[in-house]
Write a protein that holds these residues in place. Structure first.
Motif, mmCIF file in Angstrom:
data_model
loop_
_atom_site.group_PDB
_atom_site.id
_atom_site.type_symbol
_atom_site.label_atom_id
_atom_site.label_comp_id
_atom_site.label_asym_id
_atom_site.label_seq_id
_atom_site.Cartn_x
_atom_site.Cartn_y
_atom_site.Cartn_z
ATOM 1 N N ILE A 1 0.835 -1.205 0.000
ATOM 2 C CA ILE A 1 0.000 0.000 0.000
ATOM 3 C C ILE A 1 0.868 1.253 0.000
ATOM 4 N N ALA A 2 2.007 1.192 0.690
ATOM 5 C CA ALA A 2 2.899 2.344 0.782
ATOM 6 C C ALA A 2 3.796 2.508 -0.445
ATOM 7 N N SER A 3 3.726 1.568 -1.371
ATOM 8 C CA SER A 3 4.650 1.556 -2.511
ATOM 9 C C SER A 3 3.994 2.056 -3.796
ATOM 10 N N ASP A 4 4.849 2.602 -4.659
ATOM 11 C CA ASP A 4 4.417 2.983 -5.996
ATOM 12 C C ASP A 4 4.671 1.860 -6.998
ATOM 13 N N ALA A 5 5.698 1.064 -6.724
ATOM 14 C CA ALA A 5 6.088 0.015 -7.661
ATOM 15 C C ALA A 5 6.652 -1.180 -6.900
ATOM 16 N N VAL A 6 6.599 -2.336 -7.556
ATOM 17 C CA VAL A 6 7.058 -3.577 -6.952
ATOM 18 C C VAL A 6 7.981 -4.298 -7.928
ATOM 19 N N ILE A 7 9.060 -4.812 -7.395
ATOM 20 C CA ILE A 7 9.901 -5.763 -8.115
ATOM 21 C C ILE A 7 9.874 -7.037 -7.289
ATOM 22 N N ALA A 8 9.321 -8.086 -7.847
ATOM 23 C CA ALA A 8 9.214 -9.351 -7.129
ATOM 24 C C ALA A 8 10.477 -10.176 -7.370
ATOM 25 N N VAL A 9 10.872 -10.897 -6.345
ATOM 26 C CA VAL A 9 12.008 -11.816 -6.454
ATOM 27 C C VAL A 9 11.465 -13.218 -6.224
ATOM 28 N N ALA A 10 11.802 -14.120 -7.124
ATOM 29 C CA ALA A 10 11.310 -15.489 -7.026
ATOM 30 C C ALA A 10 12.422 -16.461 -7.340
ATOM 31 N N ASP A 11 12.347 -17.620 -6.709
ATOM 32 C CA ASP A 11 13.283 -18.674 -7.080
ATOM 33 C C ASP A 11 12.649 -19.484 -8.219
ATOM 34 N N LYS B 1 -9.826 -2.346 -3.332
ATOM 35 C CA LYS B 1 -10.115 -1.905 -1.965
ATOM 36 C C LYS B 1 -9.691 -0.461 -1.701
ATOM 37 N N PHE B 2 -8.529 -0.057 -2.234
ATOM 38 C CA PHE B 2 -7.969 1.262 -1.910
ATOM 39 C C PHE B 2 -7.961 2.233 -3.089
ATOM 40 N N GLY B 3 -8.351 1.772 -4.261
ATOM 41 C CA GLY B 3 -8.397 2.656 -5.414
ATOM 42 C C GLY B 3 -7.097 2.746 -6.187
ATOM 43 N N SER B 4 -6.032 2.225 -5.629
ATOM 44 C CA SER B 4 -4.757 2.187 -6.348
ATOM 45 C C SER B 4 -3.912 1.053 -5.781
ATOM 46 N N SER B 5 -2.929 0.686 -6.543
ATOM 47 C CA SER B 5 -1.984 -0.333 -6.090
ATOM 48 C C SER B 5 -0.670 -0.088 -6.811
ATOM 49 N N PRO B 6 0.413 -0.611 -6.262
ATOM 50 C CA PRO B 6 1.691 -0.412 -6.940
ATOM 51 C C PRO B 6 1.742 -1.158 -8.272
ATOM 52 N N THR B 7 2.554 -0.650 -9.160
ATOM 53 C CA THR B 7 2.783 -1.275 -10.458
ATOM 54 C C THR B 7 3.813 -2.384 -10.306
ATOM 55 N N LEU B 8 3.558 -3.526 -10.905
ATOM 56 C CA LEU B 8 4.552 -4.595 -10.923
ATOM 57 C C LEU B 8 5.540 -4.282 -12.037
ATOM 58 N N LEU B 9 6.729 -3.801 -11.652
ATOM 59 C CA LEU B 9 7.747 -3.443 -12.651
ATOM 60 C C LEU B 9 8.353 -4.670 -13.298
ATOM 61 N N GLY B 10 8.474 -5.734 -12.522
ATOM 62 C CA GLY B 10 9.076 -6.927 -13.078
ATOM 63 C C GLY B 10 9.431 -7.931 -12.010
ATOM 64 N N VAL B 11 10.099 -8.976 -12.456
ATOM 65 C CA VAL B 11 10.472 -10.085 -11.591
ATOM 66 C C VAL B 11 11.955 -10.378 -11.770
ATOM 67 N N VAL B 12 12.611 -10.663 -10.668
ATOM 68 C CA VAL B 12 13.992 -11.151 -10.676
ATOM 69 C C VAL B 12 13.919 -12.618 -10.280
ATOM 70 N N VAL B 13 14.463 -13.478 -11.108
ATOM 71 C CA VAL B 13 14.498 -14.902 -10.781
ATOM 72 C C VAL B 13 15.889 -15.189 -10.219
ATOM 73 N N ASN B 14 15.893 -15.634 -8.968
ATOM 74 C CA ASN B 14 17.126 -15.763 -8.196
ATOM 75 C C ASN B 14 17.469 -17.235 -7.969
ATOM 76 N N MET B 15 18.749 -17.524 -7.842
ATOM 77 C CA MET B 15 19.265 -18.863 -7.548
ATOM 78 C C MET B 15 18.891 -19.871 -8.638
#
Length: 132
Positions: free
Chosen positions: A19-29, A51-65
């Motif tokens: 909720i506090a973020s403008d954007a998200v970078i997800a990290v996944a194995d 629910k809140f009228g806005s949400s952060p943008t998913l900028l992308g994913v980093v695949v780790n390990m």
């Protein structure tokens, strides 16, 4: 630019960070469970928007390990198909150097100087700069 590292589950702490973020970078194995987690993240972002009228943008994913296995290849392909190849910001290989850097409390890019791991880290940094 602030990075908030949260648990992968969509519990109250993670929701508050989103909720506090403008954007998200997800990290996944590179596991089948990570694909499920990415689907749940996308659904969670959608429900936050409702629910809140806005949400952060998913900028992308980093695949780790990432290992050189058929399962890793299949998961990478699934993630690419799920979010779009251009949104896979980086693929970080699983290496002994990464574990040693953590053990010795050294920056990975310095500890693994001149290796594919260092190159992957630098490429990831460049991609993050591009999407911001």
């Amino acid at each position: 630019l602030i990075f908030i590292d949260t648990p992968t589950s969509l519990r109250p702490l993670t929701k508050a960070a989103l909720i506090a973020s403008d954007a998200v970078i997800a990290v996944a194995d590179p596991s089948p469970f990570a694909v499920i987690g990415l689907i749940q993240l996308a659904q969670g972002l959608s429900s936050l928007k409702e629910k809140f009228g806005s949400s952060p943008t998913l900028l992308g994913v980093v695949v780790n390990m990432v290992e050189r296995t058929k399962v890793s290849e299949e998961v990478l392909e699934t993630v690419s198909n799920l979010i779009g190849r251009e949104r896979v910001l980086g693929v970080i290989p699983k290496t002994v150097k990464a574990r040693q850097a953590i053990l010795y409390r050294k920056p990975i890019h310095k500890f693994a100087s001149g290796t594919p791991l260092q190159e992957a880290i630098f490429n990831l940094a460049e991609r993050i700069k591009e999407v911001l």
